[in-house]
Design a protein around this motif. Structure first.
Motif, PDB file in Angstrom:
ATOM      1  N   SER A   1       0.818  -1.216   0.000  1.00 56.66           N
ATOM      2  CA  SER A   1       0.000   0.000   0.000  1.00 56.66           C
ATOM      3  C   SER A   1       0.853   1.270   0.000  1.00 56.66           C
ATOM      4  O   SER A   1       0.340   2.358  -0.246  1.00 56.66           O
ATOM      5  CB  SER A   1      -0.950   0.015   1.203  1.00 56.66           C
ATOM      6  OG  SER A   1      -0.230   0.237   2.398  1.00 56.66           O
ATOM      7  N   ASN A   2       2.163   1.144   0.253  1.00 57.45           N
ATOM      8  CA  ASN A   2       3.030   2.317   0.264  1.00 57.45           C
ATOM      9  C   ASN A   2       3.312   2.731  -1.181  1.00 57.45           C
ATOM     10  O   ASN A   2       3.652   1.909  -2.022  1.00 57.45           O
ATOM     11  CB  ASN A   2       4.331   2.021   1.009  1.00 57.45           C
ATOM     12  CG  ASN A   2       5.085   3.285   1.323  1.00 57.45           C
ATOM     13  OD1 ASN A   2       5.520   3.990   0.423  1.00 57.45           O
ATOM     14  ND2 ASN A   2       5.231   3.581   2.595  1.00 57.45           N
ATOM     15  N   ARG A   3       3.199   4.022  -1.430  1.00 61.68           N
ATOM     16  CA  ARG A   3       3.300   4.536  -2.789  1.00 61.68           C
ATOM     17  C   ARG A   3       4.676   5.103  -3.133  1.00 61.68           C
ATOM     18  O   ARG A   3       4.870   5.687  -4.200  1.00 61.68           O
ATOM     19  CB  ARG A   3       2.207   5.586  -3.003  1.00 61.68           C
ATOM     20  CG  ARG A   3       0.822   4.977  -2.791  1.00 61.68           C
ATOM     21  CD  ARG A   3      -0.264   5.995  -2.650  1.00 61.68           C
ATOM     22  NE  ARG A   3      -0.140   6.703  -1.373  1.00 61.68           N
ATOM     23  CZ  ARG A   3      -0.866   7.754  -1.014  1.00 61.68           C
ATOM     24  NH1 ARG A   3      -1.791   8.205  -1.832  1.00 61.68           N
ATOM     25  NH2 ARG A   3      -0.701   8.337   0.152  1.00 61.68           N
TER      26      ARG A   3
ATOM     27  N   VAL B   1       5.684   6.681  -6.773  1.00 60.38           N
ATOM     28  CA  VAL B   1       5.841   8.138  -6.840  1.00 60.38           C
ATOM     29  C   VAL B   1       7.234   8.508  -7.354  1.00 60.38           C
ATOM     30  O   VAL B   1       7.377   9.407  -8.188  1.00 60.38           O
ATOM     31  CB  VAL B   1       5.548   8.794  -5.476  1.00 60.38           C
ATOM     32  CG1 VAL B   1       5.969  10.249  -5.446  1.00 60.38           C
ATOM     33  CG2 VAL B   1       4.067   8.662  -5.138  1.00 60.38           C
ATOM     34  N   LEU B   2       8.268   7.814  -6.882  1.00 60.91           N
ATOM     35  CA  LEU B   2       9.616   8.107  -7.384  1.00 60.91           C
ATOM     36  C   LEU B   2       9.690   7.930  -8.895  1.00 60.91           C
ATOM     37  O   LEU B   2      10.283   8.746  -9.599  1.00 60.91           O
ATOM     38  CB  LEU B   2      10.657   7.195  -6.727  1.00 60.91           C
ATOM     39  CG  LEU B   2      11.117   7.533  -5.328  1.00 60.91           C
ATOM     40  CD1 LEU B   2      12.362   6.734  -4.983  1.00 60.91           C
ATOM     41  CD2 LEU B   2      11.378   9.006  -5.127  1.00 60.91           C
TER      42      LEU B   2
ATOM     43  N   LEU C   1       8.301  16.635   1.973  1.00 63.06           N
ATOM     44  CA  LEU C   1       7.431  15.986   1.001  1.00 63.06           C
ATOM     45  C   LEU C   1       6.386  15.175   1.743  1.00 63.06           C
ATOM     46  O   LEU C   1       6.677  14.610   2.804  1.00 63.06           O
ATOM     47  CB  LEU C   1       8.248  15.063   0.089  1.00 63.06           C
ATOM     48  CG  LEU C   1       9.372  15.719  -0.703  1.00 63.06           C
ATOM     49  CD1 LEU C   1      10.153  14.668  -1.482  1.00 63.06           C
ATOM     50  CD2 LEU C   1       8.811  16.781  -1.638  1.00 63.06           C
ATOM     51  N   PRO C   2       5.188  15.083   1.214  1.00 63.50           N
ATOM     52  CA  PRO C   2       4.168  14.273   1.883  1.00 63.50           C
ATOM     53  C   PRO C   2       4.614  12.816   1.993  1.00 63.50           C
ATOM     54  O   PRO C   2       5.264  12.283   1.104  1.00 63.50           O
ATOM     55  CB  PRO C   2       2.948  14.396   0.964  1.00 63.50           C
ATOM     56  CG  PRO C   2       3.180  15.641   0.179  1.00 63.50           C
ATOM     57  CD  PRO C   2       4.667  15.749   0.016  1.00 63.50           C
ATOM     58  N   ASN C   3       4.244  12.209   3.095  1.00 68.37           N
ATOM     59  CA  ASN C   3       4.588  10.813   3.333  1.00 68.37           C
ATOM     60  C   ASN C   3       3.786   9.920   2.386  1.00 68.37           C
ATOM     61  O   ASN C   3       2.567  10.044   2.311  1.00 68.37           O
ATOM     62  CB  ASN C   3       4.291  10.463   4.796  1.00 68.37           C
ATOM     63  CG  ASN C   3       4.926   9.177   5.205  1.00 68.37           C
ATOM     64  OD1 ASN C   3       4.779   8.161   4.546  1.00 68.37           O
ATOM     65  ND2 ASN C   3       5.646   9.221   6.305  1.00 68.37           N
ATOM     66  N   PRO C   4       4.462   9.009   1.679  1.00 67.00           N
ATOM     67  CA  PRO C   4       3.760   8.156   0.708  1.00 67.00           C
ATOM     68  C   PRO C   4       3.095   6.928   1.336  1.00 67.00           C
ATOM     69  O   PRO C   4       2.547   6.089   0.628  1.00 67.00           O
ATOM     70  CB  PRO C   4       4.883   7.725  -0.235  1.00 67.00           C
ATOM     71  CG  PRO C   4       6.073   7.652   0.661  1.00 67.00           C
ATOM     72  CD  PRO C   4       5.909   8.795   1.630  1.00 67.00           C
TER      73      PRO C   4
ATOM     74  N   LEU D   1       0.881  13.610  -4.631  1.00 71.53           N
ATOM     75  CA  LEU D   1       2.199  13.169  -4.146  1.00 71.53           C
ATOM     76  C   LEU D   1       3.247  13.379  -5.236  1.00 71.53           C
ATOM     77  O   LEU D   1       4.320  13.941  -4.985  1.00 71.53           O
ATOM     78  CB  LEU D   1       2.169  11.688  -3.772  1.00 71.53           C
ATOM     79  CG  LEU D   1       1.574  11.294  -2.440  1.00 71.53           C
ATOM     80  CD1 LEU D   1       1.439   9.773  -2.355  1.00 71.53           C
ATOM     81  CD2 LEU D   1       2.410  11.807  -1.291  1.00 71.53           C
ATOM     82  N   THR D   2       2.940  12.924  -6.427  1.00 69.43           N
ATOM     83  CA  THR D   2       3.878  13.020  -7.538  1.00 69.43           C
ATOM     84  C   THR D   2       4.244  14.474  -7.823  1.00 69.43           C
ATOM     85  O   THR D   2       5.415  14.792  -8.073  1.00 69.43           O
ATOM     86  CB  THR D   2       3.290  12.346  -8.794  1.00 69.43           C
ATOM     87  OG1 THR D   2       3.008  10.973  -8.483  1.00 69.43           O
ATOM     88  CG2 THR D   2       4.260  12.404  -9.957  1.00 69.43           C
TER      89      THR D   2
END
Length: 180
Positions: A50-52, A56-57, A154-157, A169-170
């Motif tokens: 579930s971690n993005r 996102v990277l 940066l927002p936590n993914p 997020l991106t």
């Protein structure tokens, strides 16, 4: 299986947390709040499906292809590294207190001075707000440096952080990448 084996207890986990992905002179070191219990169990950073983070990277252009958690060391090829503000794993970062970040700050500072990345990107506001003694911090580049590195928030993914869509997020991560 018993519940004990299914859910690792923080007291039985290594106190040093996960392997860090660091090398001298990286463009950016991404600094998570602390390792998740699931990541320590799996042996890789940001391993929860579930971690993005990995998606996102890739979408923000830090990596040319979507990396998987077990390919985390490949980040070094792209000038990126990983560390945590606090090495103690927890089920949720909400278990950490301000004092946890303050106590861990000297270790983080020494690490950043040693490896000298151009940018240090905190994933979430909690660690940096505590370390900088600032209650009100905004997303993006910060006016000060930390151990010689430019600071970004940066927002936590994390999959637990649903306040940010994948697109939002991106956009935040892309803002950093475009300065490198």
């Amino acid at each position: 299986m018993s519940a004990e084996l299914d859910s690792p207890d923080a007291s039985t986990m290594p106190s040093i947390g996960l392997s860090e992905i660091l090398a001298p002179d990286l463009s950016v070191v991404f600094c998570g709040l602390n390792p998740a219990l699931s990541a320590v169990r799996d042996g890789h950073n940001f391993s929860n499906p579930s971690n993005r983070f990995w998606r996102v990277l890739h979408l923000a252009g830090f990596t040319p292809r979507l990396l998987q958690a077990d390919e985390e060391r490949e980040l070094l090829q792209y000038g990126c590294g990983l560390t945590s503000a606090v090495s103690r794993p927890t089920k949720s970062a909400s278990e950490l207190k301000r004092q946890d970040y303050l106590s861990a700050a000297p270790v983080l500072e020494n690490k950043i001075r040693k490896f000298a990345p151009a940018n240090l990107a905190f994933l979430g506001k909690a660690a940096y707000a505590a370390i900088s003694l600032r209650a009100d911090v905004e997303w993006g580049r910060q006016p000060e440096t930390f151990a010689g590195a430019a600071v970004w928030l940066l927002p936590n993914p994390s999959g637990l952080n649903r306040a940010f869509t994948l697109t939002t997020l991106t956009e935040h991560y892309l803002e950093l990448r475009l300065t490198m």
